[in-house]
Design an enzyme around this catalytic site. Structure first.
Site, PDB file in Angstrom:
ATOM      1  N   HIS A 210      19.215 136.969  -3.776  1.00 30.40           N
ATOM      2  CA  HIS A 210      20.398 136.108  -3.814  1.00 30.40           C
ATOM      3  C   HIS A 210      21.391 136.640  -2.771  1.00 30.40           C
ATOM      4  O   HIS A 210      21.413 137.837  -2.498  1.00 30.40           O
ATOM      5  CB  HIS A 210      20.986 136.228  -5.226  1.00 30.40           C
ATOM      6  CG  HIS A 210      22.112 135.313  -5.533  1.00 30.40           C
ATOM      7  ND1 HIS A 210      23.403 135.565  -5.144  1.00 30.40           N
ATOM      8  CD2 HIS A 210      22.168 134.145  -6.217  1.00 30.40           C
ATOM      9  CE1 HIS A 210      24.204 134.605  -5.579  1.00 30.40           C
ATOM     10  NE2 HIS A 210      23.473 133.724  -6.239  1.00 30.40           N
TER      11      HIS A 210
ATOM     12  N   GLN B 291      19.113 137.317 -13.398  1.00 31.59           N
ATOM     13  CA  GLN B 291      18.221 136.322 -13.995  1.00 31.59           C
ATOM     14  C   GLN B 291      17.353 136.902 -15.114  1.00 31.59           C
ATOM     15  O   GLN B 291      16.644 136.164 -15.797  1.00 31.59           O
ATOM     16  CB  GLN B 291      17.312 135.706 -12.925  1.00 31.59           C
ATOM     17  CG  GLN B 291      18.051 134.871 -11.899  1.00 31.59           C
ATOM     18  CD  GLN B 291      18.718 133.645 -12.520  1.00 31.59           C
ATOM     19  OE1 GLN B 291      18.275 133.107 -13.535  1.00 31.59           O
ATOM     20  NE2 GLN B 291      19.809 133.191 -11.914  1.00 31.59           N
TER      21      GLN B 291
ATOM     22  N   CYS C 124      21.820 129.831  -3.113  1.00 31.80           N
ATOM     23  CA  CYS C 124      22.369 131.109  -2.608  1.00 31.80           C
ATOM     24  C   CYS C 124      21.248 132.044  -2.167  1.00 31.80           C
ATOM     25  O   CYS C 124      21.321 133.264  -2.387  1.00 31.80           O
ATOM     26  CB  CYS C 124      23.255 131.802  -3.633  1.00 31.80           C
ATOM     27  SG  CYS C 124      24.700 130.848  -4.068  1.00 31.80           S
TER      28      CYS C 124
ATOM     29  N   ASP D 105      19.072 144.004  -9.437  1.00 34.09           N
ATOM     30  CA  ASP D 105      19.890 142.822  -9.725  1.00 34.09           C
ATOM     31  C   ASP D 105      19.231 142.115 -10.905  1.00 34.09           C
ATOM     32  O   ASP D 105      18.199 141.465 -10.766  1.00 34.09           O
ATOM     33  CB  ASP D 105      19.922 141.928  -8.477  1.00 34.09           C
ATOM     34  CG  ASP D 105      20.594 140.589  -8.748  1.00 34.09           C
ATOM     35  OD1 ASP D 105      20.905 140.282  -9.910  1.00 34.09           O
ATOM     36  OD2 ASP D 105      20.780 139.834  -7.770  1.00 34.09           O
TER      37      ASP D 105
ATOM     38  N   LYS E 249      25.410 134.414 -17.687  1.00 29.69           N
ATOM     39  CA  LYS E 249      24.004 134.003 -17.638  1.00 29.69           C
ATOM     40  C   LYS E 249      23.253 134.464 -18.882  1.00 29.69           C
ATOM     41  O   LYS E 249      22.051 134.262 -19.004  1.00 29.69           O
ATOM     42  CB  LYS E 249      23.340 134.563 -16.380  1.00 29.69           C
ATOM     43  CG  LYS E 249      23.889 133.928 -15.091  1.00 29.69           C
ATOM     44  CD  LYS E 249      23.125 134.401 -13.884  1.00 29.69           C
ATOM     45  CE  LYS E 249      23.890 134.223 -12.598  1.00 29.69           C
ATOM     46  NZ  LYS E 249      23.724 132.908 -11.987  1.00 29.69           N
TER      47      LYS E 249
HETATM   48  N1  PMP Z   1      21.781 137.558  -8.328  1.00 27.97           N
HETATM   49  C1  PMP Z   1      20.995 136.595  -8.803  1.00 27.97           C
HETATM   50  C2  PMP Z   1      19.508 136.786  -8.811  1.00 27.97           C
HETATM   51  C3  PMP Z   1      21.571 135.417  -9.295  1.00 27.97           C
HETATM   52  O1  PMP Z   1      20.783 134.449  -9.765  1.00 27.97           O
HETATM   53  C4  PMP Z   1      22.972 135.276  -9.287  1.00 27.97           C
HETATM   54  C5  PMP Z   1      23.641 134.013  -9.799  1.00 27.97           C
HETATM   55  N2  PMP Z   1      23.031 132.830  -9.387  1.00 27.97           N
HETATM   56  C6  PMP Z   1      23.744 136.322  -8.788  1.00 27.97           C
HETATM   57  C7  PMP Z   1      23.109 137.444  -8.323  1.00 27.97           C
HETATM   58  C8  PMP Z   1      25.230 136.249  -8.756  1.00 27.97           C
HETATM   59  O2  PMP Z   1      25.768 136.224 -10.034  1.00 27.97           O
HETATM   60  P1  PMP Z   1      27.328 135.959 -10.269  1.00 27.97           P
HETATM   61  O3  PMP Z   1      27.650 134.728  -9.496  1.00 27.97           O
HETATM   62  O4  PMP Z   1      27.446 135.780 -11.732  1.00 27.97           O
HETATM   63  O5  PMP Z   1      28.061 137.159  -9.749  1.00 27.97           O
END
Ligand code: PMP
Length: 394
Positions: free
Chosen positions: A110, A190, A351, A187, A213
């Site tokens: 991401h 998910q 993203c 990270d 999430k």
């Molecule tokens: N890493 C991953 C794999 C994600 O899916 C996301 C959110 N789509 C993020 C980071 C970022 O999370 P946040 O916007 O809650 O900071």
């Protein structure tokens, strides 16, 4: 697991859990109760309300530590995954690297696990290296040994891909990196609501995730860090609460985890998040994982049978996240048409633009399932898609 616990999930066919999850009534009511009965600032007042708020905030940290299997002072509350990664990048990695050193990520990250490292590289002269992804959507792990060089100072990797659903074998990867003395951040954005996470067993040095999430509130997240590392790190933000003693000449830092929680934290967010943790523990992470796998298999089979539909990747292990293209239809048109039928899916680059480029698609439609989704909702989706394909035929 009760769909009835989730008022918004009940009213919509919500298939965008990768972006954020709906909240159970228990979390919503806990937030209300906090503001009705316990609201005050934490760690300050000697009066009753402040004690109640502090207790609720710190109990949340204890519940979170129990949930991911670490010590309470290894839980840093942040705004979410993004801030957690930025914190680790600024406070741990940046002081560690110099010109020519390497930071390793993967091609399926991401943006929030790419851009902070690019900025560290820009400021220090370090070089960003990337583990490739194969056509199935798995990491090319045969190259890992070559990529973990004597110049590698840090590895930052997603547990589960937010686009492909790939579940990476992070335990093995962490062990490989550690053999060469390289610390690892995972990270877990998910993963945290999809599988049980034991940071001790994984031996992760850092593990980052977001409350929103995992059926909790927005604006709250976690950076887990090994105490031995957190203790050596410089603060991220500065101000109130993170200090032990301030004179106009010099300031000393508070103990963990407060050193990394400058200013008034998201108290209500933490309290609501503890309720989400309670909900997940009661439902059982193994049950959730099993149920989502069942939904995933059902969805995959049905989607595959749709003419012109192409699921991106076929990884060895997949969580309940599927990205696809459908004939000539643009993902935004697909999502719009599905929205008219009250089905919520995500369309776009998610993203993860480097991953989109890797698979030579500008965008995809993504279905990401959660614990309250049903086979009936998947049927609705599957019935709607052929119509949409015909409508947007070139
Ligand atoms: N890493 C991953 C794999 C994600 O899916 C996301 C959110 N789509 C993020 C980071 C970022 O999370 P946040 O916007 O809650 O900071």
């Amino acid at each position: 697991m009760n769909r009835e616990d989730f008022p918004l999930a009940e009213q919509t066919n919500y298939l965008d859990n990768g972006a954020t999850t709906q909240k159970p009534i228990q979390v919503i009511e806990r937030l209300n109760r906090f503001y009705l009965n316990e609201n005050a600032n934490v760690h300050r007042g000697v009066y009753k309300l402040s004690q109640l708020a502090t207790e609720a905030y710190e109990n949340s940290r204890t519940a979170m530590a129990h949930f991911i299997h670490c010590d309470t002072d290894e839980i840093i509350y942040t705004r979410g995954t993004t801030e957690s990664i930025n914190l680790a990048a600024f406070s741990f990695v940046e002081p560690l690297v110099k010109k020519g050193d390497e930071i390793l990520i993967s091609h399926m990250e991401h943006h929030s696990n790419i851009v902070p490292w690019q900025l560290v590289c820009e400021r220090t002269g370090a070089v960003l290296k990337v583990i490739p992804v194969n056509d199935s959507g798995d990491l090319e792990l045969v190259q890992l040994d070559e990529l973990l060089t004597e110049k590698t100072r840090f590895l930052s990797l997603t547990h589960i891909s937010n686009v492909l659903g790939t579940i990476n074998p992070i335990k093995e990867i962490i062990a490989k990196a550690h053999k060469k003395g390289i610390p690892v951040l995972i990270d877990g954005a998910q993963a945290i609501a999809r599988t049980s996470v034991n940071v001790r067993e994984l031996d992760a040095d850092f593990y980052a995730f977001s409350g929103h999430k995992m059926y909790g509130p927005t604006g709250i997240g976690v950076l887990y860090g090994k105490r031995t590392l957190l203790e050596t790190m410089r603060p991220y933000q500065s101000g109130g609460d993170m200090i032990r003693r301030v004179t106009l000449e010099k300031t000393t830092w508070n103990d963990l985890p407060y050193k990394f929680e400058a200013g008034t934290p998201n108290i209500a967010g933490a309290v609501g998040l503890a309720e989400a943790v309670k909900y997940l523990e009661k439902a059982g992470m193994d049950n959730i994982e099993e149920y989502e796998q069942e939904l995933l298999n059902y969805a995959e089979e049905k989607l595959k049978a749709i003419e012109g539909l192409k699921i991106i990747g076929d990884p060895q292990k997949r969580a309940a996240v599927l990205s696809f293209t459908l004939g000539d239809a643009h993902p935004h048109d697909i999502a719009h048409e599905l929205s008219i039928k009250k089905i919520a899916v995500r369309a776009g680059h998610h993203c993860a633009q480097p991953l989109m480029n890797r698979f030579k698609v500008p965008a995809t439609t993504r279905v990401s399932l959660g614990l309250y989704n049903t086979k009936e909702e998947i049927d609705l989706l599957v019935e709607a898609l052929p119509e949409i394909r015909e409508k947007f035929k070139l």
